[in-house]
Design a protein around this motif. Structure first.
Motif, PDB file in Angstrom:
ATOM      1  N   MET A   5       0.833  -1.200   0.000  1.00  0.00           N
ATOM      2  CA  MET A   5       0.000   0.000   0.000  1.00  0.00           C
ATOM      3  C   MET A   5       0.870   1.254   0.000  1.00  0.00           C
ATOM      4  SD  MET A   5      -2.789   1.189   2.890  1.00  0.00           S
ATOM      5  CE  MET A   5      -1.582   1.156   4.231  1.00  0.00           C
ATOM      6  N   CYS A  46     -12.220   7.417   0.429  1.00  0.00           N
ATOM      7  CA  CYS A  46     -13.373   6.711  -0.144  1.00  0.00           C
ATOM      8  C   CYS A  46     -14.679   7.233   0.454  1.00  0.00           C
ATOM      9  CB  CYS A  46     -13.245   5.215   0.118  1.00  0.00           C
ATOM     10  SG  CYS A  46     -11.769   4.446  -0.605  1.00  0.00           S
ATOM     11  N   GLU A  72     -18.659   0.514  -2.729  1.00  0.00           N
ATOM     12  CA  GLU A  72     -17.619  -0.118  -3.528  1.00  0.00           C
ATOM     13  C   GLU A  72     -16.421  -0.445  -2.639  1.00  0.00           C
ATOM     14  OE1 GLU A  72     -15.673   2.613  -6.343  1.00  0.00           O
ATOM     15  OE2 GLU A  72     -16.904   4.184  -5.451  1.00  0.00           O
ATOM     16  N   GLU A  73     -15.547  -1.314  -3.133  1.00  0.00           N
ATOM     17  CA  GLU A  73     -14.369  -1.715  -2.377  1.00  0.00           C
ATOM     18  C   GLU A  73     -13.420  -0.527  -2.205  1.00  0.00           C
ATOM     19  OE1 GLU A  73     -13.373  -4.735  -0.889  1.00  0.00           O
ATOM     20  OE2 GLU A  73     -15.507  -5.136  -1.151  1.00  0.00           O
ATOM     21  N   ARG A  82     -12.908  -4.034   6.041  1.00  0.00           N
ATOM     22  CA  ARG A  82     -13.092  -3.728   4.615  1.00  0.00           C
ATOM     23  C   ARG A  82     -14.571  -3.740   4.242  1.00  0.00           C
ATOM     24  NH1 ARG A  82      -8.719  -3.634   1.184  1.00  0.00           N
ATOM     25  NH2 ARG A  82     -10.095  -4.032  -0.582  1.00  0.00           N
ATOM     26  N   SER A 110     -10.116   1.769  -2.151  1.00  0.00           N
ATOM     27  CA  SER A 110      -8.887   1.850  -2.941  1.00  0.00           C
ATOM     28  C   SER A 110      -8.193   3.160  -2.621  1.00  0.00           C
ATOM     29  CB  SER A 110      -9.192   1.771  -4.438  1.00  0.00           C
ATOM     30  OG  SER A 110      -9.796   2.978  -4.882  1.00  0.00           O
ATOM     31  N   ALA A 111      -6.971   3.317  -3.107  1.00  0.00           N
ATOM     32  CA  ALA A 111      -6.193   4.527  -2.833  1.00  0.00           C
ATOM     33  C   ALA A 111      -6.548   5.679  -3.759  1.00  0.00           C
ATOM     34  CB  ALA A 111      -4.703   4.220  -2.949  1.00  0.00           C
ATOM     35  N   GLU A 112      -7.207   5.399  -4.858  1.00  0.00           N
ATOM     36  CA  GLU A 112      -7.434   6.432  -5.868  1.00  0.00           C
ATOM     37  C   GLU A 112      -8.222   7.635  -5.351  1.00  0.00           C
ATOM     38  OE1 GLU A 112      -5.880   6.388  -8.838  1.00  0.00           O
ATOM     39  OE2 GLU A 112      -4.941   4.638  -7.907  1.00  0.00           O
TER      40      GLU A 112
END
Length: 492
Positions: free
Chosen positions: A168, A420, A471-472, A462, A474-476
């Motif tokens: 990560m 997120c 949604e799952e 999670r 993520s880092a975005e």
């Protein structure tokens, strides 16, 4: 019959949870009100409490009850899973070791505070070595031949491993470093806050901010401590902050941060109070609550516009001309020493430093005696600043003194989760910025409680985030948020 067994198991678990809260109150008192000379006695008290708790966790009846229950209802299933996990882990750790860790870390906390105040690393190293040895022994018992650091990390973020954390960080670092370089190269240089801001006025404003972010002061209180923290659950959740008259942001944003933790604990459904799943599901999810409050909401343009007015009302003119300049000052990016005072761009780099050092300590690749040198070398490499004193270096955080190895990675995981959640929150609340500009967070607090906080530990970490966001994780979203925000402030 199975229902009776389940009720007996839960009655035992509730009593254990109540005793854990009493033990937590002893820790709170130690950091806020305990007389300085009471440290040794408090260590013995904490060891005694841990002995009682350990005996309850490994009570043979727990094993017998667990062998007879197999609930299908979601909440009961989660309760039993949490009890089974606690039982299995407690069975691996000798009572002697559990009590000694409680005693030594209680003493170590005071020794660390004195060493920090006196800038005396040498006074802390013998105790830190003892803590590291005890925690490695505990990790070896828990790991059963596996990775020691993974066993420690699992205490705070169940299911996470050191290798996953490293991956990560490897994914985050390039974009964070590139963003930092663009910011530091920008001709725009937001001014730093300067002047003197009275301690009493800071505390009054911090209490106001705590309430804005959903803290119920009828079930909590705000005190001061060397290192801000949140303690408790349910109907007794306490937070601390700290005051520096030349740096009110330290107090105000520490308060907002700890309020995020407190609002999570206060927001868990009352039906779960004093049960194994009656609190935050993991420290990563916990950090998501503190970081979204502190950063995505508390450092947003509309909220800082409101805060600018509040500060002028309380402190008078303080050198910042308008809300836009104040927004840039609040979010000013500057390499520095202190993790808790760092900007959003540098914060995760501070966590990465600690993760690498503590992982090396636990693996035996770094000696405690060499920790200060390793810290100072890494700080210079990562931030371009030479550590000037231990309180700005390896003595700045309380975590290692109280044995919280494996805790630091959850800060960055919390930032990732917060990114997120912020994306989902803004999707569902199109009027959020208008509320923030008026200092009104009722809708945001309600959204967080309904979609995340009330569930406590029913779902995995999670799954908790995925259910809230749709949604799952993520880092975005975090990286996109940071790049958009700071491009606007620094003009690129």
């Amino acid at each position: 019959m199975m229902a009776d067994v389940y009720e007996a198991l839960m009655a035992h678990a509730r009593e254990t949870a109540a005793i854990e809260q009493v033990a937590g109150r002893l820790s709170w008192d130690q950091e806020t009100m305990m007389p300085r000379g009471a440290g040794a006695q408090r260590g013995e008290e904490m060891a005694a409490m841990e002995g009682v708790l350990h005996a309850r966790r490994i009570d043979p009846r727990v094993g017998e009850w667990l062998a007879k229950v197999d609930p299908v209802e979601v909440v009961a299933k989660a309760q039993v899973a949490r009890i089974r996990r606690s039982y299995q882990r407690a069975m691996k750790v000798p009572a002697r070791l559990s009590q000694e860790i409680a005693r030594v870390t209680s003493l170590s906390q005071g020794i660390w505070a004195e060493a920090r105040a006196g800038e005396a690393v040498a006074n802390f190293l013998p105790t830190l070595s003892q803590v590291v040895d005890l925690k490695r022994e505990e990790a070896a018992a828990l790991a059963s031949g596996g990775d020691l650091y993974d066993a420690m990390l699992d205490d705070y973020e169940p299911g996470m491993t050191g290798a996953e954390c490293a991956a990560m960080f490897d994914a985050l670092r390039p974009r964070l470093v590139a963003l930092r370089e663009r910011i530091l190269a920008s001709p725009r240089k937001p001014e730093a806050l300067s002047g003197s801001f009275g301690a009493d006025a800071q505390i009054r404003l911090s209490r106001r901010l705590a309430m804005v972010f959903g803290y119920d002061l009828q079930r909590g209180r705000v005190d001061t401590a060397v290192h801000p923290f949140c303690s408790g659950s349910g109907d007794d959740v306490r937070i601390t902050t700290r005051v520096a008259e030349g740096d009110p942001f330290n107090c105000l944003y520490s308060t907002i941060h700890e309020t995020g933790h407190a609002a999570y604990e206060q927001g868990v459904d009352s039906d779960l109070l004093l049960t194994p799943i009656g609190g935050g599901v993991s420290m990563g999810v916990h950090e998501s609550q503190s970081r979204i409050c502190e950063n995505q909401l508390g450092r947003s343009r509309p909220f800082t516009e409101w805060l600018f007015g509040e500060m002028r009302d309380r402190f008078g003119e303080f050198g910042i001309q308008d809300p836009e300049a104040f927004y840039a000052t609040v979010n000013r990016v500057s390499p520095g020493y202190i993790r808790t005072e760092s900007d959003e761009v540098h914060y995760n780099l501070h966590v990465m430093l600690r993760f690498d050092l503590e992982r090396a300590l636990i693996a035996g690749d770094l000696a405690v005696a060499d920790l200060e040198g390793a810290w100072n070398e890494r700080s210079l490499a990562d931030f371009g600043v030479a550590v000037d004193k231990p309180s700005n270096g390896m003595l700045q955080d309380v975590h290692w003194s109280i044995g919280l190895f494996g805790y630091f990675p959850t800060y960055t995981l919390g930032n990732l989760y917060a990114g997120c959640l912020n994306q989902a929150l803004r999707r569902d609340l199109p009027g959020l910025d208008q509320d923030l500009a008026k200092g009104e967070l009722g809708a945001a607090n309600d959204w967080l409680r309904e979609n995340l906080r009330r569930h406590g530990g029913i779902y995995s970490p999670r799954e908790t985030i995925a259910r809230a966001c749709g949604e799952e994780p993520s880092a975005e979203p975090l990286l996109d948020y940071l790049e958009t925000k700071f491009a606007g402030i620094y003009g690129f």
